[in-house]
Motif scaffolding. Sequence first.
Motif, PDB file in Angstrom:
ATOM      1  N   UNK A  13       0.820  -1.213   0.000  1.00 50.59           N
ATOM      2  CA  UNK A  13       0.000   0.000   0.000  1.00 50.59           C
ATOM      3  C   UNK A  13       0.855   1.266   0.000  1.00 50.59           C
ATOM      4  N   UNK A  14       2.186   1.109   0.105  1.00 48.90           N
ATOM      5  CA  UNK A  14       3.078   2.253   0.235  1.00 48.90           C
ATOM      6  C   UNK A  14       4.281   2.112  -0.685  1.00 48.90           C
ATOM      7  N   UNK A  15       4.996   3.201  -0.839  1.00 46.00           N
ATOM      8  CA  UNK A  15       6.225   3.189  -1.631  1.00 46.00           C
ATOM      9  C   UNK A  15       7.432   3.184  -0.697  1.00 46.00           C
ATOM     10  N   UNK A  16       7.465   2.148   0.130  1.00 48.88           N
ATOM     11  CA  UNK A  16       8.569   1.987   1.062  1.00 48.88           C
ATOM     12  C   UNK A  16       8.328   2.673   2.388  1.00 48.88           C
ATOM     13  N   UNK A  17       9.325   2.561   3.281  1.00 47.14           N
ATOM     14  CA  UNK A  17       9.235   3.212   4.594  1.00 47.14           C
ATOM     15  C   UNK A  17       9.666   4.661   4.536  1.00 47.14           C
ATOM     16  N   UNK A  18      10.826   4.936   3.949  1.00 45.27           N
ATOM     17  CA  UNK A  18      11.480   6.238   4.099  1.00 45.27           C
ATOM     18  C   UNK A  18      10.708   7.352   3.415  1.00 45.27           C
ATOM     19  N   UNK A  24       3.823   9.278   0.030  1.00 43.61           N
ATOM     20  CA  UNK A  24       3.114   7.997   0.042  1.00 43.61           C
ATOM     21  C   UNK A  24       3.975   6.877   0.624  1.00 43.61           C
ATOM     22  N   UNK A  25       4.613   7.158   1.743  1.00 44.33           N
ATOM     23  CA  UNK A  25       5.422   6.148   2.427  1.00 44.33           C
ATOM     24  C   UNK A  25       4.870   5.922   3.830  1.00 44.33           C
ATOM     25  N   UNK A  26       5.309   4.826   4.458  1.00 45.60           N
ATOM     26  CA  UNK A  26       4.847   4.531   5.811  1.00 45.60           C
ATOM     27  C   UNK A  26       5.281   5.631   6.774  1.00 45.60           C
ATOM     28  N   UNK A  27       6.516   6.052   6.672  1.00 46.34           N
ATOM     29  CA  UNK A  27       7.005   7.110   7.554  1.00 46.34           C
ATOM     30  C   UNK A  27       6.168   8.371   7.399  1.00 46.34           C
TER      31      UNK A  27
END
Length: 264
Positions: A13-18, A24-27
């Motif tokens: 659902x995201x484009x990575x953490x960072x 659109x990232x988890x962070x």
Amino acid sequence: MRVAIGIEYAGNAFQGWQTQSHGRTVQDVVERALTQIAQEPVKLICAGRTDTGVHATMQVAHFDTDARRPLEAWVRGVNSHLPTSVAVLWAVAVDDEFHARFSAEARRYRYVLLNRRIRPGLLNGRVGWTHGPLDEEAMAAAAGCLVGKHDFTSFRAAECQAKSPVRVMHSVVVRRQGDIVLFDFHANAFLHHMIRNLVGSLVFIGKGRRPVEWMGELLAERNRTLAAPTFSPDGLYLCGVDYPPRWSLPDGGRIIAAPQLLLP
């Protein structure tokens, strides 16, 4: 105060953490939710950055804030501002010596591989997939040579920024449960794409395309071009981070909290 939090998320659902400029990232989404509760900007530091498509049943991060809130506010309150594909599982007050990345003693990852003739439907994006039979005993035997302190250059992405390719692998377990083959990795740290590259080479061995001894040869050669292609991120899960007991994190940060459907 400094607060440590445990987070689970569906990486597809995201484009990575960072954090990225597109947001659109988890962070990005967790920091925005934390900011809503703190009413001040919040910056997260995590134990290990995950790539696009990689999931987490237990990511650990920390943040500093001047806001005084009940710990439950950093869980249920933050979750009320998050998309359904990510959730904070717990929050613990820690002292200033705690650092989500540098205090970690080890990380645990699991790769979930569906091994059947038909591609996944229900589990699409949540498991890796390969058709054709796999010999899990051969893969387990090959994985045995990975345990210990090694130079993992052959399994390191070209864009990896780690200063050293040397890592200490505490254990690798390969086992089958029906059509699911599980690969569990426990090491002090991992290189960029290291697990996906290891799984790709283990699958080559499981399919009989290479002998068991090939894994040891790849370690010795220290040449990424000799190993198998990088495997899909779909089945990769960060399953926990090991910390010293002094910070009293739930299960030391090692909980595997995802449904048994995905991680039997």
